[in-house]
Design a protein around this motif. Structure first.
Motif, PDB file in Angstrom:
ATOM      1  N   CYS A  32       0.838  -1.194   0.000  1.00 17.60           N
ATOM      2  CA  CYS A  32       0.000   0.000   0.000  1.00 17.60           C
ATOM      3  C   CYS A  32       0.876   1.248   0.000  1.00 17.60           C
ATOM      4  O   CYS A  32       1.762   1.398   0.838  1.00 17.60           O
ATOM      5  CB  CYS A  32      -0.903  -0.001   1.222  1.00 17.60           C
ATOM      6  SG  CYS A  32      -1.870   1.498   1.427  1.00 17.60           S
ATOM      7  N   CYS A  35      -0.160   3.468   3.435  1.00 14.71           N
ATOM      8  CA  CYS A  35       0.243   3.048   4.791  1.00 14.71           C
ATOM      9  C   CYS A  35       1.499   2.192   4.785  1.00 14.71           C
ATOM     10  O   CYS A  35       1.981   1.805   5.843  1.00 14.71           O
ATOM     11  CB  CYS A  35      -0.909   2.326   5.511  1.00 14.71           C
ATOM     12  SG  CYS A  35      -1.204   0.625   4.977  1.00 14.71           S
ATOM     13  N   CYS A  46      -6.644  -1.629   0.120  1.00 17.46           N
ATOM     14  CA  CYS A  46      -5.776  -2.037   1.232  1.00 17.46           C
ATOM     15  C   CYS A  46      -6.636  -2.396   2.451  1.00 17.46           C
ATOM     16  O   CYS A  46      -7.416  -1.559   2.920  1.00 17.46           O
ATOM     17  CB  CYS A  46      -4.817  -0.906   1.587  1.00 17.46           C
ATOM     18  SG  CYS A  46      -3.894  -1.219   3.121  1.00 17.46           S
ATOM     19  N   HIS A  48      -5.709  -2.691   5.417  1.00 18.01           N
ATOM     20  CA  HIS A  48      -5.204  -2.059   6.640  1.00 18.01           C
ATOM     21  C   HIS A  48      -5.680  -0.614   6.781  1.00 18.01           C
ATOM     22  O   HIS A  48      -5.933  -0.147   7.879  1.00 18.01           O
ATOM     23  CB  HIS A  48      -3.668  -2.087   6.657  1.00 18.01           C
ATOM     24  CG  HIS A  48      -3.099  -3.454   6.423  1.00 18.01           C
ATOM     25  ND1 HIS A  48      -3.360  -4.512   7.249  1.00 18.01           N
ATOM     26  CD2 HIS A  48      -2.313  -3.946   5.425  1.00 18.01           C
ATOM     27  CE1 HIS A  48      -2.732  -5.588   6.786  1.00 18.01           C
ATOM     28  NE2 HIS A  48      -2.097  -5.273   5.683  1.00 18.01           N
ATOM     29  N   CYS A  49      -5.785   0.112   5.660  1.00 18.08           N
ATOM     30  CA  CYS A  49      -6.130   1.538   5.766  1.00 18.08           C
ATOM     31  C   CYS A  49      -7.231   1.961   4.813  1.00 18.08           C
ATOM     32  O   CYS A  49      -7.690   3.099   4.863  1.00 18.08           O
ATOM     33  CB  CYS A  49      -4.893   2.400   5.567  1.00 18.08           C
ATOM     34  SG  CYS A  49      -4.381   2.549   3.840  1.00 18.08           S
ATOM     35  N   SER A  51      -7.032   2.394   1.595  1.00 14.33           N
ATOM     36  CA  SER A  51      -6.550   3.098   0.398  1.00 14.33           C
ATOM     37  C   SER A  51      -6.740   2.249  -0.854  1.00 14.33           C
ATOM     38  O   SER A  51      -6.569   1.031  -0.831  1.00 14.33           O
ATOM     39  CB  SER A  51      -5.065   3.437   0.557  1.00 14.33           C
ATOM     40  OG  SER A  51      -4.526   3.867  -0.688  1.00 14.33           O
TER      41      SER A  51
HETATM   42 ZN   LIG Z   1      -2.881   0.854   3.404  1.00 11.72          ZN
END
Ligand SMILES: [Zn+2]
Lengths: 136, 385
Positions: A32, A35, A46, A48-49, A51
């Motif tokens: 990503c 992040c 992504c 995790h974030c 994006s």
């Molecule tokens: Zn991310």
């Protein structure tokens, strides 16, 4: 012992590059831009974030066994199912190739060893991301 | 707003069949519905809320509501795998608390022994990366057990005690599929299925089903049945977080359990009886840890030496024999977990396994495969004096 059939993957716009990479012997994961974290299985957003700015990253294809279980019953048994934690971070669900499945253990170092899937049961379909113990 | 005392379970029914080649799945749903409503002293015409999961035949609840001839004003087909029906109790209580219905019927049925059942859902984003692997429930739970053993020193003998305890209970259940008492030796010498899980670490596969009736406290007081109140509920899901958060030693019950206990205002040490989803022995061990009955990694010691056996152990569990020995209809053991908790709280369990003065129970379960991604639901139930 029956022969285990490995169904050929059905690539889609999100995953085509993954399967193309594997046919060339490279395990591609996603990273990503926002992040800076990696993920597997690869996806557009992504996890995790959130994006949408994710890029393909060529993994070194090495890691260690997080856990494994050898299936002893049914079609194609025995075969080893495992999670391998790549050196880049993400864990990958995979099968392990070994002469002796009982020699495999949690913590063991492994490397990518793609195996052909079955296209029309011919065994020459797109590659699947198997792993094998380093040193085997 | 809390769900504490928002609704009561007044009807519970477990279908006695474990093999139903000459029945249809809708028929099983109907027989379960009739059984639970009769138990409550209610009828199909009283039902104004209906709950099933997506395994029910036809187009969600639409087909089943028509088949059963219901006239409902609230429906919910929340899906979270085998623990769905524990979650449905909480969702029914939510609907009742909001005035959306007052008599909720929850049904489950299936015939996986008599007909092929679709286990995988096409189109899941992870499918292309996981289906070819041969990730069955056996290998998924096997990897959980292997990692738990690796990190905490848990042994096959400790896991076996969970089956031993279930079998001690099943011997008193005339409907149990496996009523024979087994020993630790029997379990660890049974054939290996997926390392390190042996055949006797696995649950049964059964045809059958069950149903529950959840009503408002006002209606519960008008029925001539013991009132079992919902005190608290929690639900959670867990995923590997893009592969960076993989931890096969912790289940989503680590979140659903504390949420349920907090809402109920009680602690694990208050619990007199525990229904713990037992698809495999390792499933029970991890949920006991995750609910706080013992510390993480201490589950093996906690279950050893018969600690789960009613009458002698510290925490009686699955006194019907559970999924390991009694019944696991449609691969979905959530509903039988609630049913046996209700029996215990009413004092209607088999006399040999009935917990004395059983006034507080937990029912908890895992949905999907315990491995990488799954759900969990937990409810706390209390008998009103
Ligand atoms: Zn991310």
């Amino acid at each position: 012992m029956s022969v285990r059939k490995l169904p050929a993957p059905q690539p889609n716009p999100e995953t085509q590059a993954f399967w193309d990479g594997l046919d060339a012997g490279v395990l591609r994961i996603k990273t990503c831009v926002d992040c800076q974290q990696t993920h597997y299985y690869p996806r557009h957003i992504c996890p995790h974030c959130g994006s949408a700015d994710t890029r393909w990253l060529d993994s070194a294809g090495t890691g260690e066994i997080y856990s494994l279980s050898v299936m002893r019953r049914g079609e194609g048994a025995p075969f080893a199912v495992a999670y391998v934690t790549l050196d880049e971070g993400p864990s990958v669900l995979t099968n392990l190739v070994a002469e002796n499945l009982d020699s495999l253990a949690i913590g063991q170092r492994v490397r990518l060893m793609p195996q052909s899937s079955d296209a029309d049961h011919a065994g020459d379909g797109p590659a699947l991301p198997f792993f094998t113990a380093i040193g085997d | 707003m809390s769900l504490r005392n928002a609704a009561c379970i007044v009807g519970a029914f477990e279908h006695p069949t474990r093999l139903a080649p000459d029945m249809t799945t809708p028929q099983l749903h109907a027989e379960c519905a009739a059984g639970a409503l009769a138990d409550a002293g209610l009828s199909l015409t009283d039902v104004d809320g209906y709950f099933c999961a997506t395994d029910a035949p036809g187009f969600g609840p639409i087909s089943m509501i028509d088949y059963l001839g219901l006239d409902i004003r609230h429906t919910d087909s929340t899906e979270m795998g085998g623990c769905t029906y524990i979650q449905h109790v909480a969702h029914a209580a939510q609907a009742i608390a909001m005035g959306k219905c007052s008599v909720a019927l929850i049904t489950l049925a299936g015939r996986p022994r008599s007909e092929a059942v679709q286990r995988f859902r096409p189109g899941a984003p992870e499918s292309a990366f996981e289906q070819w692997v041969g990730l069955t429930n056996h290998t998924s739970y096997g990897m959980c057990a292997a990692r738990h053993m690796h990190e905490f020193g848990t042994t096959s003998e400790q896991l076996a005690w969970i089956k031993v305890a279930a079998s001690h209970h099943a011997q008193h259940n005339p409907h149990a599929m496996l009523p024979k008492v087994v020993t630790v030796e029997d379990v660890v010498t049974s054939p290996m299925i997926a390392d390190p899980l042996h055949r006797l670490d696995c649950c049964v596969t059964t045809d059958g089903g069950g149903a529950l009736v959840v009503v408002s406290p006002e209606i519960a007081r008008t029925l001539n049945r013991p009132v079992i109140s919902l005190l608290g509920a929690g639900e959670a899901t867990k995923g590997p977080s893009g592969g960076l958060g993989l931890d096969l030693t912790v289940s989503a019950a680590a979140k659903s359990g504390p949420r349920a206990f907090a809402e109920a205002g009680v602690t694990p040490s208050d619990i007199k009886y525990a229904s713990i989803y037992d698809s495999f022995t390792i499933t029970v061990l991890m949920q006991l840890e995750d609910l706080g009955f013992c510390a993480k990694g201490e589950g093996g010691k906690f279950v050893a030496d018969g600690n789960l056996i009613s009458g002698t152990g510290k925490l009686p569990f699955n006194t019907d024999g559970g999924g390991l020995c009694n019944n696991h209809p449609m691969f979905r053991g959530g509903i039988t977990k609630v049913i046996e908790a209700v029996r215990q709280l009413r004092g209607e369990a088999a006399p040999a396994v009935q917990v004395p003065n059983c006034d507080l129970a937990v029912a908890t379960g895992i949905g999907g495969s315990l491995g990488a991604r799954h759900g969990a639901a937990t409810i706390i139930l209390e008998r009103q004096s």
